[in-house]
Design a protein around this motif. Structure first.
Motif: not given
Ligand code: HPA
Length: 269
Positions: A17-23
């Motif tokens: 669930a940890e949000p990605p810092e970059y796409g």
């Protein structure tokens, strides 16, 4: 829940669930990076209902979430283009999913033809602006006032400064310039490239601009880098082809990967 929230929940069940810092969205011949993540969890676009087919050769239609230089990233190994189905919003759902995952920044890459004389095949160009020469827009049909997206600072100044610093630290040239979006899929004519030059385009390609517009619409910060695979039509004797693009892209992609790794290691922006 919206469709993108549903897909984000599906992705989080598989990748955490940890949000990605970059796409990251990878262009033609740049898909290798998707396989370079530590602990990468790969999900085929086909397993994500509503995701585009992204079947152009040289693209890898999968989303990989994992770690690069200690930072969590979400890598889209392939994109759908306007020229595939005549839809400029072909990448809307993947970008919406990125936003639903809690990601706030996106870095786009593409293969492009060089127009400006000092730019070289095998080298890179970071976009500092663009011209939507195709005339299309991914927000046509949108009804909310949010569709009137300001584009003055679309190419994020802080991300660009940090990418420039990373390139300098790696000793890799990263000139900036204006990217002109042609619809494709045919390449440009020499006369179109002469016109592109007069209009202020430094490189030309068939993607990325709709994604920049969509990213800004969704409140994502965005930067984009072109891998220059050829001189644009009429500017050199070399024949232009998609095979040539795919053959040339890895050299530039390797430079981009070094810059990206340094950017991430040094804290990004
Ligand atoms: N034109 C448009 N798109 C491209 C080119 C080009 O010359 N090279 C790679 N992608």
């Amino acid at each position: 829940m919206s469709k993108s929230d549903d897909l984000a929940a599906l992705i989080q069940r598989r990748a955490g669930a940890e949000p990605p810092e970059y796409g990251l969205i990878l262009g033609s011949g740049l898909g290798h990076l998707a396989d370079s993540l530590d602990d990468g969890v790969a999900i085929e676009y086909g397993d994500l209902p509503g995701f585009p087919h992204a079947g152009v050769s040289g693209h890898v239609p999968k989303l990989v979430i994992g770690t690069l230089e200690g930072r969590r990233v979400a890598v889209f190994g392939g994109r759908a283009h306007y020229y595939e189905e005549g839809r400029a919003d072909a990448m809307r759902l993947p970008l919406e999913v990125l936003a639903s995952l809690g990601c706030k920044r996106v870095i786009l890459t593409n293969a492009a033809g060089a127009v400006r004389g000092d730019l070289e095949p095998g080298g890179l160009m970071m976009l500092n602006d663009h011209i939507a020469f195709s005339g299309a827009n991914p927000l046509i049909g949108e009804t909310d006032d949010a569709r009137f997206v300001p584009m003055g600072d679309a190419h994020d100044p802080e991300m660009r400064a940090a990418l420039s610093a990373a390139a300098q630290a790696e000793g890799i040239a990263l000139p900036e310039g204006v990217y002109g979006w042609f619809s494709g899929p045919s390449f440009e004519t020499p006369a179109e490239i002469r016109a592109a030059k007069v209009l202020g385009m430094d490189a030309v390609g068939m993607s990325t601009v709709p994604e920049i517009i969509l990213a800004r619409f969704l409140g994502l910060r965005v930067a984009a880098v072109s891998v220059l695979t050829n001189m644009a039509a009429g500017l050199s004797d070399e024949a232009i082809s998609h095979d040539h693009t795919k053959a040339m892209a890895p050299a530039g992609a390797a430079k981009f990967e070094k810059i990206l790794r340094r950017f991430l290691r040094d804290g990004g922006a």
